[in-house]
Design a protein around this motif. Sequence first.
Motif, mmCIF file in Angstrom:
data_model
loop_
_atom_site.group_PDB
_atom_site.id
_atom_site.type_symbol
_atom_site.label_atom_id
_atom_site.label_comp_id
_atom_site.label_asym_id
_atom_site.label_seq_id
_atom_site.Cartn_x
_atom_site.Cartn_y
_atom_site.Cartn_z
ATOM 1 N N GLU A 23 -26.179 40.278 -22.026
ATOM 2 C CA GLU A 23 -24.903 40.829 -21.566
ATOM 3 C C GLU A 23 -23.854 39.746 -21.387
ATOM 4 O O GLU A 23 -22.689 39.953 -21.751
ATOM 5 C CB GLU A 23 -25.113 41.548 -20.231
ATOM 6 N N VAL A 24 -24.264 38.581 -20.846
ATOM 7 C CA VAL A 24 -23.338 37.500 -20.550
ATOM 8 C C VAL A 24 -23.720 36.262 -21.364
ATOM 9 O O VAL A 24 -24.891 35.909 -21.461
ATOM 10 C CB VAL A 24 -23.358 37.168 -19.047
ATOM 11 N N ARG B 200 -19.803 39.634 -22.325
ATOM 12 C CA ARG B 200 -18.961 39.022 -21.303
ATOM 13 C C ARG B 200 -19.149 37.508 -21.406
ATOM 14 O O ARG B 200 -20.275 37.022 -21.455
ATOM 15 C CB ARG B 200 -19.353 39.530 -19.925
ATOM 16 N N GLU C 250 -14.168 35.351 -18.828
ATOM 17 C CA GLU C 250 -14.039 36.096 -17.582
ATOM 18 C C GLU C 250 -13.955 35.167 -16.381
ATOM 19 O O GLU C 250 -13.198 35.412 -15.451
ATOM 20 C CB GLU C 250 -15.238 37.039 -17.458
ATOM 21 N N MET D 269 -21.248 36.649 -11.839
ATOM 22 C CA MET D 269 -21.173 37.538 -13.001
ATOM 23 C C MET D 269 -22.039 38.786 -12.816
ATOM 24 O O MET D 269 -21.986 39.707 -13.638
ATOM 25 C CB MET D 269 -21.613 36.792 -14.259
#
Length: 230
Positions: free
Chosen positions: A13-14, A134, A159, A184
């Motif tokens: 995801e990150v 992200r 971000e 995060m």
Amino acid sequence: MQCRPLEVKREAEVILFDAAGTLIRLERPVGWHYAEVARRHGLEVDEARMEAAFREVWSARPPRPASPGGREHDDRPWWRELALDVLRASAPSGRKFDERAWFEELYSRFSKPGVWVLCDDVVRCLDRLANRFRLAVVSNFDRRLRHILDDLGVASRFERLFISSEIGCEKPHPAIFRQALEVMEVEPERCLHIGDVPERDWAGAAAAGIAVFKLRRPEVSLDDLGVTRV
């Protein structure tokens, strides 16, 4: 020999990026800047000698202990001590020289436009990752990094920026990675770190349970990072 792209797992995801050496690089060597600013202040020094002194002084610096929060004056005193050690190791002695003025200009220079440039594969990589993952930065740097990335037009791609001087510890210390995960709001197994330094980036992220993309330009570049998440 062309490397097979390393595919980002679908559950990721990150994606965390190192900064210096991964996203950005100096247009000219450190020694060139140290010597050029010294000449502007009336001290003639050899660029190659200054470059060698910087590398020696940098490698001899012991790791700093972690602190509970951001460090004093955004690490400026630490940089001043390092720069003066480089100067004294590489410049002729016995000549009157305004070390304070030299350092103030030198410190400012490393946040000016044109000193840092984006690595060639960065924009292509960020374009491919956009709207799929992200993105954040985890860097052993100071607040000047915010201005540098903004000037290079990529700050808005991330971000968050997790900067060691603001957090109080450097990679490979696990605390800087833990803070990135916490802020995060992501589990380590859903995160990937991209960096070029084995001890700081690869070992540091792995110790925090984060998967690592081992950047080794030119053999392995950001172009070798495949994306499969939809």
